[in-house]
Write a protein that holds these residues in place. Structure first.
Motif, PDB file in Angstrom:
ATOM      1  N   LYS A  27       0.852  -1.185   0.000  1.00 24.36           N
ATOM      2  CA  LYS A  27       0.000   0.000   0.000  1.00 24.36           C
ATOM      3  C   LYS A  27       0.892   1.241   0.000  1.00 24.36           C
ATOM      4  CE  LYS A  27      -3.996  -1.935   2.363  1.00 24.36           C
ATOM      5  NZ  LYS A  27      -3.998  -2.987   1.408  1.00 24.36           N
ATOM      6  N   GLY A  30      -0.199   7.086   1.460  1.00 22.80           N
ATOM      7  CA  GLY A  30      -1.516   7.724   1.492  1.00 22.80           C
ATOM      8  C   GLY A  30      -2.625   6.739   1.811  1.00 22.80           C
ATOM      9  N   GLU A  31      -2.555   5.547   1.224  1.00 26.56           N
ATOM     10  CA  GLU A  31      -3.562   4.518   1.513  1.00 26.56           C
ATOM     11  C   GLU A  31      -3.517   4.103   2.971  1.00 26.56           C
ATOM     12  OE1 GLU A  31      -4.040   1.980  -2.578  1.00 26.56           O
ATOM     13  OE2 GLU A  31      -2.103   1.848  -1.545  1.00 26.56           O
ATOM     14  N   ASP A  34      -4.981   6.914   5.216  1.00 19.73           N
ATOM     15  CA  ASP A  34      -6.447   7.016   5.131  1.00 19.73           C
ATOM     16  C   ASP A  34      -7.147   6.182   6.207  1.00 19.73           C
ATOM     17  OD1 ASP A  34      -6.322   8.753   3.025  1.00 19.73           O
ATOM     18  OD2 ASP A  34      -6.721   7.223   1.487  1.00 19.73           O
ATOM     19  N   HIS A  35      -6.466   5.211   6.769  1.00 17.23           N
ATOM     20  CA  HIS A  35      -7.064   4.328   7.779  1.00 17.23           C
ATOM     21  C   HIS A  35      -6.925   4.868   9.198  1.00 17.23           C
ATOM     22  CE1 HIS A  35      -8.031   0.872   5.240  1.00 17.23           C
ATOM     23  NE2 HIS A  35      -6.998   1.250   4.522  1.00 17.23           N
ATOM     24  N   ASN A  37      -6.725   8.338  12.058  1.00 17.16           N
ATOM     25  CA  ASN A  37      -7.046   9.717  12.388  1.00 17.16           C
ATOM     26  C   ASN A  37      -5.786  10.357  12.970  1.00 17.16           C
ATOM     27  OD1 ASN A  37      -8.506  12.045  12.768  1.00 17.16           O
ATOM     28  ND2 ASN A  37      -9.414  11.376  14.697  1.00 17.16           N
TER      29      ASN A  37
END
Length: 89
Positions: A27, A30-31, A34-35, A37
């Motif tokens: 991955k 960025g990917e 995204d998961h 916070n």
């Protein structure tokens, strides 16, 4: 890297979650981000810790960096843990 760095790296819940994400394949940063916070800088910090412990590898492709699990380190850790149990007579 040594066993101490490996164990320190996997002691953090966010880093363990990153490893879980990478189980399904490589991955981009960025990917992965995204998961969570978390800030991009914090995710980058965690990725660096995992990379320094040889738990993940990175490959650059154009403007992206992709991360992937390094399963051989996990095999070494499991062998070490298994040998701790050894024959206790």
């Amino acid at each position: 890297m040594g066993m101490n760095e490996t164990l320190k790296a996997i002691s953090d819940p966010a880093r363990r979650e990153i490893l879980q994400l990478l189980k399904s394949g490589k991955k981009s940063a960025g990917e992965i981000a995204d998961h969570f916070n978390l800030t991009g800088a914090t995710v980058s910090y965690h990725l660096t810790k995992l990379k320094n412990a040889d738990l993940i590898t990175e490959q650059k492709y154009k403007n992206f960096i992709y991360y992937e699990l390094n399963a051989s380190v996990f095999e070494e850790v499991l062998t070490w843990i298994y040998n701790l149990g050894g024959n206790q007579k």
